[in-house]
Design an enzyme around this catalytic site. Structure first.
Site, PDB file in Angstrom:
ATOM      1  N   TRP A 189       0.862  -1.179   0.000  1.00  0.00           N
ATOM      2  CA  TRP A 189       0.000   0.000   0.000  1.00  0.00           C
ATOM      3  C   TRP A 189       0.902   1.234   0.000  1.00  0.00           C
ATOM      4  O   TRP A 189       1.874   1.288   0.760  1.00  0.00           O
ATOM      5  CB  TRP A 189      -0.910   0.042   1.235  1.00  0.00           C
ATOM      6  N   GLU A 230      -2.986  -3.118  -2.456  1.00  0.00           N
ATOM      7  CA  GLU A 230      -4.107  -2.494  -1.733  1.00  0.00           C
ATOM      8  C   GLU A 230      -4.408  -1.099  -2.258  1.00  0.00           C
ATOM      9  O   GLU A 230      -3.610  -0.174  -2.110  1.00  0.00           O
ATOM     10  CB  GLU A 230      -3.774  -2.421  -0.228  1.00  0.00           C
ATOM     11  N   LYS A 232      -7.182   2.327  -2.713  1.00  0.00           N
ATOM     12  CA  LYS A 232      -7.894   3.196  -1.786  1.00  0.00           C
ATOM     13  C   LYS A 232      -8.625   4.268  -2.565  1.00  0.00           C
ATOM     14  O   LYS A 232      -8.170   4.700  -3.625  1.00  0.00           O
ATOM     15  CB  LYS A 232      -6.847   3.808  -0.844  1.00  0.00           C
ATOM     16  N   ASP A 263      -9.487  -3.399   1.631  1.00  0.00           N
ATOM     17  CA  ASP A 263      -9.560  -2.789   2.963  1.00  0.00           C
ATOM     18  C   ASP A 263     -10.975  -2.224   3.069  1.00  0.00           C
ATOM     19  O   ASP A 263     -11.370  -1.370   2.275  1.00  0.00           O
ATOM     20  CB  ASP A 263      -8.504  -1.688   3.105  1.00  0.00           C
ATOM     21  N   HIS A 266     -11.829   1.453   2.660  1.00  0.00           N
ATOM     22  CA  HIS A 266     -11.265   2.185   1.525  1.00  0.00           C
ATOM     23  C   HIS A 266     -12.209   2.445   0.371  1.00  0.00           C
ATOM     24  O   HIS A 266     -11.775   2.743  -0.737  1.00  0.00           O
ATOM     25  CB  HIS A 266     -10.028   1.445   0.995  1.00  0.00           C
ATOM     26  N   HIS A 290      -8.352  -6.534   4.587  1.00  0.00           N
ATOM     27  CA  HIS A 290      -8.002  -5.694   5.726  1.00  0.00           C
ATOM     28  C   HIS A 290      -9.343  -5.294   6.323  1.00  0.00           C
ATOM     29  O   HIS A 290      -9.982  -4.352   5.851  1.00  0.00           O
ATOM     30  CB  HIS A 290      -7.258  -4.424   5.272  1.00  0.00           C
ATOM     31  N   ASP A 298     -12.648   6.666   6.280  1.00  0.00           N
ATOM     32  CA  ASP A 298     -11.635   5.642   6.558  1.00  0.00           C
ATOM     33  C   ASP A 298     -10.994   5.879   7.933  1.00  0.00           C
ATOM     34  O   ASP A 298      -9.825   6.202   8.041  1.00  0.00           O
ATOM     35  CB  ASP A 298     -10.576   5.725   5.435  1.00  0.00           C
ATOM     36  N   ASP A 300     -10.613   3.806  10.550  1.00  0.00           N
ATOM     37  CA  ASP A 300      -9.908   2.689  11.184  1.00  0.00           C
ATOM     38  C   ASP A 300     -10.308   2.451  12.634  1.00  0.00           C
ATOM     39  O   ASP A 300      -9.446   2.299  13.503  1.00  0.00           O
ATOM     40  CB  ASP A 300      -8.394   2.869  11.042  1.00  0.00           C
ATOM     41  N   ASP A 330      -7.246  -4.444   9.969  1.00  0.00           N
ATOM     42  CA  ASP A 330      -6.491  -3.196   9.819  1.00  0.00           C
ATOM     43  C   ASP A 330      -7.246  -2.047  10.471  1.00  0.00           C
ATOM     44  O   ASP A 330      -8.170  -1.486   9.884  1.00  0.00           O
ATOM     45  CB  ASP A 330      -6.237  -2.890   8.334  1.00  0.00           C
TER      46      ASP A 330
HETATM   47  C1  RNT Z   1      -3.802   2.663   4.806  1.00  0.00           C
HETATM   48  C2  RNT Z   1      -3.878   1.208   4.497  1.00  0.00           C
HETATM   49  C3  RNT Z   1      -2.742   0.376   4.995  1.00  0.00           C
HETATM   50  C4  RNT Z   1      -2.282   0.762   6.379  1.00  0.00           C
HETATM   51  C5  RNT Z   1      -1.186  -0.128   6.928  1.00  0.00           C
HETATM   52  C6  RNT Z   1      -0.604   0.406   8.178  1.00  0.00           C
HETATM   53  O1  RNT Z   1      -4.912   3.339   4.424  1.00  0.00           O
HETATM   54  O2  RNT Z   1      -5.088   0.708   4.958  1.00  0.00           O
HETATM   55  O3  RNT Z   1      -3.083  -0.959   4.925  1.00  0.00           O
HETATM   56  O4  RNT Z   1      -3.342   0.798   7.267  1.00  0.00           O
HETATM   57  O5  RNT Z   1      -0.258  -0.330   5.952  1.00  0.00           O
HETATM   58 ZN    ZN Z   2      -5.328  -1.426   4.927  1.00  0.00          ZN
END
Ligand code: RNT
Ligand code: ZN
Length: 428
Positions: A189, A230, A232, A263, A266, A290, A298, A300, A330
Site C-alpha cells: 500500500w 491495496e 484506496k 480494505d 477504503h 483488511h 476511513d 480505522d 487493519d
Molecule cells: C492505509 C492502508 C494500509 C495501512 C497499513 C498500516 O490506508 O489501509 O493498509 O493501514 O499499511
Molecule cells: Zn489497509
C-alpha cells in the site's frame, strides 16, 4: 470463572436448533478453527514502528488518534502484547508485520537497506509460536514520502528508493514464507496522491505501473510469497486523487496474476465490500482482507459485529473461498486499551465467520431459485437470532480461552500488572 455446565448445556441446545435447520455445528467449528486471522502488528503501538526510539506515525494519509497509556516501548513488549492477545483468542492466528517493525537494534537501517537479518528474530518468534507471518513494505512515515509520492514519484531518486524498499520486502517475505512453511502475503500500500485536483494523473499512474513491473520482475515460489496490492478511494491529505486506486490495482492484478487487498475502509461508504468478493474471485487467485470499521470515513475504528462484516464473512463462506481469502485486520485505535482493541476486533470477525458457517445456504438457495423471496427474507431474519453465540462460547471453552466477558477481566488484569507499569516507568 466460566460456568462450564451452563456453556455446555447452551451449546447442546444450540447444536440441536441448528441440526433442525440441517446445519452441523461441529463441522462449522472445524472450518472456523482452520481460519488464521492475520493480526496487524500496528494496532499494538499506533503504527509507530521501531526504526527510531521515538518513532511515531507521520504523514502518509493515515492517522492514529488517542493517547491511551501502556503502549509497548520496544519489540520485546510488543511481542508480549501480541502473545497476550493470542492467548485470549480461540484458534490460531498469524502476525501481519510492517517493515518498520524490524529488529534494528541500535544502528539506523534505512528502508532501502533492510534484509532478512532484521526480521530473523520475528521469524524465530513465529517459529516458536508455530504461527505464520505476513509482511508489508512501509512507504510512509519517512522523509522521502513527504513529497506525497513514493512508487509513483516523478523524482527518479525518490522512486528508485521506494522500488528498492519494496523489492527487498519481497525477498524478506519470501524468506519468511520459506522458513515458516506457510506463504507470506506481502501487501503493498502506498500513500501517493494529491490533496487538490491534479492535472497529470496519467503520468503518476504510468510511473506506478512501471515501478510495479520492475518490482515484480523478480520471481518467487508461490508457496513462499503472495503479492498483494491495496488500493484506496482517498486518504487524509489525498482527497482529490489516489494514484493506487481500486481500479488501478484490480486491473494490474488481473493482468499480472497478483492478488488484491480489500480494505473495508477504503471504499465509498455506500459500497458493500462484501459484494466485491464473488466478483473479484472470478478473476483473481485470491483476495487479502483488511477488515476495518470506518466511521463516516476511513477512520480505522475497531472492528465490531456489523452488517458489513457479516456480509463479508457470508460472501467468503458462500463462495466456498475460505482457502483463497487471506483474512487480516487493519485498524488502529489509540484511545482504548490496545489489547482489548485487538481482541474485540478479532472475535467480531470470528463470530461473523461462525454465523456464516452456520447458515443453511443450500436451503436459502433453493428458496431463491424457486422465487420464494419472502421466505428467503424471513429465513435470513430468523437466522440473525439463532444461538451462534452459544456455539462461539463453547468453541472458546474447548480452546481453553476466556469465554464471553471473561476476556474483559483478563485484559484489565494485564493492564494493571503490565501496561500500567510501563506508563509509570516511562514517566520517570
Ligand atoms: C492505509 C492502508 C494500509 C495501512 C497499513 C498500516 O490506508 O489501509 O493498509 O493501514 O499499511
Ligand atoms: Zn489497509
Amino acid at each position: 470463572m466460566a460456568n462450564t455446565k451452563l456453556i455446555e448445556d447452551a451449546y447442546r441446545n444450540a447444536k440441536e436448533q441448528y441440526a433442525e435447520l440441517g446445519v452441523d455445528t461441529e463441522e462449522a467449528l472445524k472450518k472456523l478453527n482452520a481460519v488464521e486471522i492475520s493480526l496487524h502488528c500496528w494496532q499494538a503501538d499506533d503504527v509507530g514502528g521501531f526504526e527510531t526510539p521515538d518513532a511515531k506515525l507521520e504523514g502518509g494519509g493515515i492517522q492514529a488518534t488517542g493517547n491511551y497509556p501502556g503502549k509497548p516501548r520496544d519489540l520485546r513488549e510488543l511481542r508480549r502484547d501480541v502473545e497476550k492477545v493470542m492467548s485470549l483468542l480461540p484458534g490460531k492466528q498469524r502476525l501481519n508485520l510492517h517493515a518498520s517493525y524490524g529488529d534494528f537494534n541500535v544502528r539506523k537501517v534505512d528502508r532501502n537497506e533492510i534484509g532478512i537479518e532484521h526480521y530473523q528474530s520475528w521469524v524465530d518468534w513465529a517459529t516458536n509460536l508455530g504461527i505464520g507471518l505476513d509482511f508489508n513494505p512501509t512507504c510512509f512515515s519517512h522523509p522521502l514520502a513527504d513529497g506525497g509520492f513514493t512508487l509513483s514519484s516523478k523524482e527518479p531518486e525518490v522512486r528508485k528508493f521506494w522500488i528498492e524498499h519494496v523489492r527487498r520486502t519481497r525477498i524478506i517475505a519470501s524468506e519468511m514464507g520459506k522458513q515458516l512453511g506457510t506463504p507470506c502475503v506481502n501487501n503493498i500500500w502506498i500513500p501517493d496522491g494529491s490533496k487538490d485536483t491534479p492535472v497529470d494523473r496519467v503520468a503518476h499512474r504510468a510511473i506506478l505501473k512501471d515501478s510495479l513491473d520492475e518490482i515484480f520482475a523478480e520471481k518467487f515460489p508461490k508457496e513462499h510469497l503472495v503479492d498483494s496490492l491495496e488500493g484506496k478511494l482517498f486518504g487524509l491529505g489525498v482527497e482529490s486523487m489516489t494514484v493506487g486506486s481500486h481500479e488501478f490495482y484490480l486491473a494490474y492484478a488481473v493482468k499480472n496474476n497478483k492478488i488484491v487487498c480489500i480494505d473495508t475502509g477504503h471504499y465509498h461508504p455506500a459500497e458493500q465490500p462484501g459484494d466485491k468478493i464473488s466478483a473479484m474471485l472470478q478473476f483473481l487467485d485470491g483476495i487479502m482482507l483488511h477488515i476495518s470499521r470506518g466511521v463516516h470515513w476511513d477512520s480505522d475504528h475497531v472492528v465490531t459485529f456489523t452488517d458489513d462484516v457479516q456480509l463479508l464473512a457470508q460472501e467468503v463462506v458462500r463462495a466456498n473461498a475460505l482457502h483463497r481469502v487471506h483474512i487480516g485486520l487493519d485498524y488502529f485505535d489509540a484511545s482504548i486499551n490496545r489489547i482489548g482493541a485487538y481482541v474485540v476486533g478479532a472475535r467480531a470477525v470470528q463470530l461473523a465467520l461462525l454465523s456464516a458457517l452456520l447458515e443453511p445456504t443450500g436451503v436459502l438457495r433453493e428458496l431463491e431459485e424457486a422465487g420464494k423471496n419472502f421466505e428467503r427474507l424471513a429465513s435470513l431474519e430468523l437466522l440473525k437470532t439463532k444461538p451462534f453465540g452459544a456455539v462461539y462460547d463453547y468453541y472458546c471453552l474447548t480452546e481453553d480461552v476466556p469465554v464471553s466477558e471473561g476476556y474483559v477481566s483478563e485484559i484489565q488484569r494485564y493492564e494493571d500488572e503490565t501496561l500500567g507499569v510501563r506508563q509509570k516507568t516511562s514517566r520517570l
